[in-house]
Design an enzyme around this catalytic site. Structure first.
Site, short mmCIF file in Angstrom:
data_model
loop_
_atom_site.label_atom_id
_atom_site.label_comp_id
_atom_site.label_asym_id
_atom_site.label_seq_id
_atom_site.Cartn_x
_atom_site.Cartn_y
_atom_site.Cartn_z
N PRO A 41 -13.42 -5.05 2.37
CA PRO A 41 -14.52 -4.45 1.60
C PRO A 41 -14.06 -3.43 0.57
O PRO A 41 -13.29 -2.51 0.90
CB PRO A 41 -15.37 -3.77 2.69
CG PRO A 41 -14.38 -3.41 3.77
CD PRO A 41 -13.35 -4.52 3.75
N ASP A 80 -17.43 -1.13 1.65
CA ASP A 80 -16.86 0.00 2.38
C ASP A 80 -17.55 1.26 1.85
O ASP A 80 -17.40 1.59 0.67
CB ASP A 80 -15.36 0.05 2.12
CG ASP A 80 -14.63 0.92 3.10
OD1 ASP A 80 -15.25 1.40 4.05
OD2 ASP A 80 -13.42 1.14 2.92
N TRP A 546 -10.66 4.11 7.96
CA TRP A 546 -9.98 2.83 8.10
C TRP A 546 -10.42 2.10 9.36
O TRP A 546 -10.27 0.88 9.46
CB TRP A 546 -8.46 3.03 8.09
CG TRP A 546 -7.95 3.37 6.72
CD1 TRP A 546 -7.63 4.59 6.24
CD2 TRP A 546 -7.74 2.45 5.64
NE1 TRP A 546 -7.23 4.51 4.92
CE2 TRP A 546 -7.28 3.20 4.54
CE3 TRP A 546 -7.89 1.08 5.50
CZ2 TRP A 546 -6.97 2.62 3.32
CZ3 TRP A 546 -7.57 0.50 4.29
CH2 TRP A 546 -7.12 1.27 3.20
N GLN A 584 -1.88 -2.44 1.77
CA GLN A 584 -2.73 -2.65 2.94
C GLN A 584 -1.93 -3.02 4.19
O GLN A 584 -2.50 -3.16 5.27
CB GLN A 584 -3.76 -3.74 2.65
CG GLN A 584 -4.73 -3.38 1.53
CD GLN A 584 -5.50 -2.11 1.81
OE1 GLN A 584 -5.84 -1.81 2.94
NE2 GLN A 584 -5.76 -1.34 0.77
N TRP A 588 -5.59 -1.83 5.69
CA TRP A 588 -6.49 -2.80 6.31
C TRP A 588 -5.76 -3.81 7.19
O TRP A 588 -6.21 -4.13 8.29
CB TRP A 588 -7.28 -3.52 5.21
CG TRP A 588 -8.41 -4.37 5.72
CD1 TRP A 588 -9.40 -3.99 6.58
CD2 TRP A 588 -8.67 -5.73 5.38
NE1 TRP A 588 -10.26 -5.04 6.80
CE2 TRP A 588 -9.84 -6.12 6.08
CE3 TRP A 588 -8.03 -6.65 4.56
CZ2 TRP A 588 -10.38 -7.39 5.96
CZ3 TRP A 588 -8.58 -7.92 4.43
CH2 TRP A 588 -9.74 -8.29 5.13
N LYS A 621 3.18 2.19 -13.63
CA LYS A 621 1.94 2.22 -12.87
C LYS A 621 0.79 2.58 -13.80
O LYS A 621 0.92 3.46 -14.65
CB LYS A 621 2.06 3.25 -11.74
CG LYS A 621 0.88 3.28 -10.80
CD LYS A 621 1.13 4.28 -9.68
CE LYS A 621 -0.08 4.33 -8.73
NZ LYS A 621 0.14 5.29 -7.63
N LYS A 624 -5.18 6.50 -15.68
CA LYS A 624 -6.11 6.95 -16.73
C LYS A 624 -5.48 8.03 -17.58
O LYS A 624 -5.69 8.08 -18.79
CB LYS A 624 -7.40 7.47 -16.09
CG LYS A 624 -8.27 6.39 -15.45
CD LYS A 624 -9.52 6.99 -14.83
CE LYS A 624 -10.37 5.92 -14.15
NZ LYS A 624 -11.57 6.49 -13.50
#
Length: 947
Positions: A41, A80, A546, A584, A588, A621, A624
């Protein structure tokens, strides 16, 4: 006409919507049974990025493939909605900088704003998902803050509690002072950055010795006021050296690196130094302990800078204050890799230090509060954030002549994965889950999982499991799943509640049917203590967010209160397939496995594609602040969703980082999509009803045989790759086939489509139709829009390509001899054309002779004809010998005139194209030139008219 891919995709989206194609794909017959997909999610309070396009592209392709194979693939979406990411966003909106402001504002109003915030970009996420062509059921998505979802989480926690795996402990834990909460090891692993910190060698004055010091090294000067011991290795050799009239103890092997040109006065083993006393660098801990009303006071969970809460359980004495403190102790974590071989020890701010302190009874006292600021007990540093106090602490030590040497070090330092503040290690109360007790089971279940790339299994993920830590489970926050543990206010008895019905039966207040389990409402519910009859109140912690996503296999179905059979009978568990990015492995992917193991279930997923990160075109990477973030919607509006998807699949292997280069994406469209559309357009110019004949194609033409062998080999390999969760290999292979279809089969067969030989023409058309029809199906999982468009132009069997069955390879078409000989032929062509280039003779100029020697001594007449036509030679001789190709480049007048004619035809065709004419348009041609040009026209008039 150049196709506008984004506009065409939007038309297809409307077609899918109007015709309910996704729904129909779920309802089509599924003779092979269920295929289970779990959606990791996303949080909708942030905008989707280009990395989400990567993950959603990989999530989408396997379910599409499996659906076409005859499986039923339900694709339940999810959101999530809890945790720090949401809270921090709301804090920014409200202008809050710490937790005190939240509590002043009110937990209820704050959580209500969190609930609103999680849907801030919901419509953008839905449009992004739709635009990308990711088919997932968002109408019936699970939402982690919904009461039924939370109830399933409570049930899971109760199972863990009943197994004795959930416990409270006072220990050093990674702590974010800005967020005011612990972080788990898997959260911590996501926030490391390279930073430059002080690296200083400090002199600790040996008690009762003149000018004698123990030298310790540290990169955290802010912990020096809390120093209570110096640790040495028992078997390490230490030397006493003299430098500028001072005697300094340090490890023998490091002495030359710390100070140069010194005289060794004495050598001792570390065990001989144990018990040596030294003067505290600062008086604050010692003074505080002597003044305290309790032996070793430590800041409470939410104490302010002036508080002096009681002794935490587990402390081992320390009275009088200096009985065990400010002495040399032995520790097994001391090494001689860097520093001085003597480790400065502050038990409240280091995990190893705290364990050592518990073991030998070192003094414990917090000079730092939960906001990372020095307390009033820290004298001149009171109120300063610890990292900000480094400079003042160092200046104090310099002024007292206690700094031997100083510099800086670049190293990895942990930062909060969400607010980006520096993390400190801090001793406090937290709730933990005993994952260490389940290590063997975790490793055993991981053995049953297919990882792509395969090295993740024993590498990044396997290493994580082999070094698994107990799960720091609680968070001292607000918007999250409340920890369902009630503690008696009189006897401290604790009880875990596993359902709302259980809470109703034990609550001292009414718990309504529409009960909101979040704070502050759940905090108001009291229960009667089963042990003493007193009043029990809920502990104020919430769970690690988590845990919410790790429980999704169960909680998305409100298990076990509903749909129990679906999970227990294996209909929706475990997942056959999941996919997310490599971070993850400690997010997750790990929590899914952790929760299933805690609940006694088998591995929660069978196959996983682990994705690399998406970087900018220069490999940096995306950020912004740097301004290199790529907006996925802009890319899809410019080039189409299929282009973005195809780029992610074909650029490199899934587990490798991907540099997103817009120019490379444009090239890829031209090299794959445009070529395919050109082939489709060519087919449509000549197609007949008969060309869509679905029967077996029985052709003796070597090009038909070859392309059908290529196609069915491609179908076979693509199916095998996808069944093994390989994505890059089949997409690249499809791209290569499209190129071969255009630049070899179609170009070599062009005359057949214009031929008066109707039977051969129909065979060529049927072969091309079959190739385009099957390629559209092979493309369907990867480029669903392009596949739909191609299918709609060449096929009419089904309403949509996504309702078609997956192609099945026909072994009768896979003639390996044809494939091998055509590969040999193309290799010969390549060498011959290279020889032409070296001789400066372009391919339109016919040559008389080409000689080829092959180990077999033969090639076959049909391949020789291909060679003659492709290389433009009149005769080819094949002989036995070592592989070689040679051309006779002597040009006689007849050959030159034929070359002139070919150049004339090329120029005429270019003029036709520039004028926008089609094959149906008739033209008049006027040619002027010298005698040789006119002679060339006269000799090759038929070629001019029909070539």
């Amino acid at each position: 006409m150049k196709l506008n891919y984004p506009e065409r995709e939007k038309e297809i989206l409307e077609f899918w919507k109007k015709s309910n194609i996704f729904k129909k794909s779920l309802e089509k017959p599924a003779p092979r049974g269920p295929f289970v997909f779990f959606e990791g999610p996303p949080t909708a309070n942030g905008r989707p990025g280009i990395h989400h396009a990567e993950s959603r592209a990989f999530k989408d392709c396997i379910p599409r493939f499996k659906t076409m194979q005859g499986y039923k693939v339900d694709r339940k979406g999810g959101w999530d909605t809890h945790g720090l990411p949401v809270e921090i966003e709301v804090e920014k909106q409200l202008g809050f900088t710490d937790k005190n402001q939240i509590e002043e504002f009110g937990i209820g109003p704050f959580n209500e704003k969190c609930k609103e915030s999680v849907w801030k970009y919901k419509s953008e996420w839905e449009e992004f998902t739709r635009r990308l062509g990711f088919w997932v059921d968002l109408e019936n998505a699970y939402v982690t803050y919904m009461p039924e979802y939370v109830e399933s989480l409570w049930w899971a926690i109760k199972q863990i509690w009943d197994k004795g795996l959930l416990y409270k402990d006072y220990r050093v834990t990674p702590h974010c002072p800005r967020c005011g909460t612990s972080l788990s090891s898997h959260e911590l692993s996501q926030g490391y950055k390279k930073v430059e910190d002080p690296a200083v060698f400090i002199k600790f004055k040996v008690l009762g010795k003149e000018n004698e010091y123990l030298v310790a090294w540290t990169t955290t000067p802010w912990t020096l006021p809390s120093n209570v011991a110096l640790a040495v290795g028992e078997d390490i050799d230490y030397v006493l050296v003299e430098k500028d009239g001072e005697k300094l103890w340090m490890a023998k092997v490091l002495a030359g690196k710390v100070v140069e040109g010194v005289e060794v006065l004495e050598v001792k083993k570390g065990m001989e130094l144990v018990g040596m006393k030294y003067e505290p660098l600062f008086p604050y801990v010692k003074d505080a302990l002597e003044k305290a009303t309790t032996p070793n006071p430590s800041l409470g969970r939410r104490g302010d800078s002036d508080s002096t809460p009681p002794l935490p359980r587990g402390d081992k004495g320390g009275l009088p204050a200096d009985q065990n403190g400010w002495t040399v102790v032995a520790a097994d974590f001391v090494s001689t890799e860097d520093g001085s071989g003597i480790v400065h020890t502050a038990v409240m701010y280091g995990a190893d230090d705290f364990t050592l302190g518990n073991k030998i009874g070192l003094p414990k006292y917090h000079l730092v509060d939960l906001e990372g600021k020095f307390t009033q007990a820290a004298g001149p540093y009171a109120g300063q954030f610890v990292k900000d106090a480094d400079a003042a602490i160092m200046e104090d030590l310099r002024s007292r002549g206690l700094v031997l040497r100083e510099g800086t070090i670049e190293h990895d330092y942990p930062f909060c994965w969400r607010c980006k503040s520096p993390v400190i290690y801090y001793a406090k109360d937290s709730w933990y889950i005993k994952m260490t007790d389940l290590q063997e089971k975790l490793i055993a279940e991981n053995e049953k999982i297919n990882w792509e790339p395969s090295h993740i299994k024993e590498g990044r993920f396997g290493e994580w499991l082999r070094e698994v830590k107990d799960w720091a489970f609680s968070r001292e926050r607000y918007w999250g799943t409340p920890l369902p543990i009630w503690e008696c206010q009189e006897c401290n008895e604790r009880e875990c509640i596993g359902s709302y019905e259980e809470l109703r039966t034990k609550a001292l207040q009414e718990v309504k049917d529409d009960f909101d389990p979040h704070r502050p409402f759940v905090d108001e519910v009291e229960i009667k203590c089963a042990k003493c009859g007193g009043t029990a109140r809920r502990v104020t912690d919430v769970c690690d967010v988590w845990f919410d996503s790790g429980c999704m296999p169960y909680a998305q179905w409100h298990y076990p209160f509903e749909n129990a059979d679906k999970i227990d009978k294996g209909e929706v568990y475990p997942a056959d397939y999941i996919s997310e990015a490599i971070d993850q492995t400690r997010g997750w992917f790990y929590t899914l496995l952790a929760v299933s193991t805690l609940l006694g279930k088998e591995r929660p997923y069978k196959n996983v594609i682990c994705l690399g990160h998406v970087l900018d075109a220069k490999g940096k990477k995306m950020s912004k602040s740097i301004g290199n973030v790529v907006n996925p919607m802009e890319m899809m509006d410019k080039y189409g969703a299929d282009a973005v998807r195809w780029y992610m699949y074909t650029l490199n292997q899934p587990g490798e980082s991907k540099r997103f280069d817009e120019k490379a994406l444009v090239d890829m469209i031209r090299q794959n999509f445009t070529i395919l559309q050109n082939v489709v357009s060519f087919y449509q110019m000549y197609e007949t009803e008969e060309s869509r004949h679905q029967g077996s194609i029985d052709s003796d033409n070597v090009l038909d045989k070859w392309v059908l062998a290529r196609l069915h080999s491609l179908i076979k390999d693509t199916t095998a790759d996808l069944e093994n969760y390989k994505i890059t290999e089949p997409t690249r292979a499809i791209g290569n086939f499209i190129t071969d279809l255009s630049t070899w089969y179609l170009r070599r067969s062009r005359k057949r489509f214009k031929s008066d030989n109707e039977a051969d023409k129909q065979l060529a058309l049927q072969t091309l139709h079959h190739c385009l029809s099957e390629v559209s199906k092979l493309l369907a999982p990867f480029t669903p829009f392009l596949a739909e468009d191609v299918y709609g132009q060449v096929e009419n069997k089904s309403e949509s390509v996504h309702l078609e069955d997956w192609p099945v390879s026909d072994e009768n078409f896979i003639d390996q001899d044809v494939l091998d000989k055509m590969a040999q032929t193309r290799s010969i062509v390549s060498r011959a054309l290279e020889a032409r280039t070296q001789a400066g003779i372009n391919v339109r100029q016919p040559l008389g002779m080409m000689s080829v020697t092959l180990p077999s001594g033969e090639l076959g007449d049909e391949y020789v004809e291909v060679l003659k036509d492709e290389v433009n030679v009149k005769q080819v001789e094949v002989e036995k010998g070592e592989y070689a190709v040679s051309l006779n480049t002597d040009l006689i007048p007849e050959l030159i005139r034929e070359g002139v004619m070919r150049e004339i035809v090329r120029r005429i065709n270019a003029m036709r194209k520039n004028a926008g004419l089609t094959i149906e348009d008739r033209i008049e041609v006027f040619v002027s030139g010298d005698e040789e040009v006119l002679k060339a026209i006269d000799e090759h008039k038929d070629y001019l008219l029909h070539g």
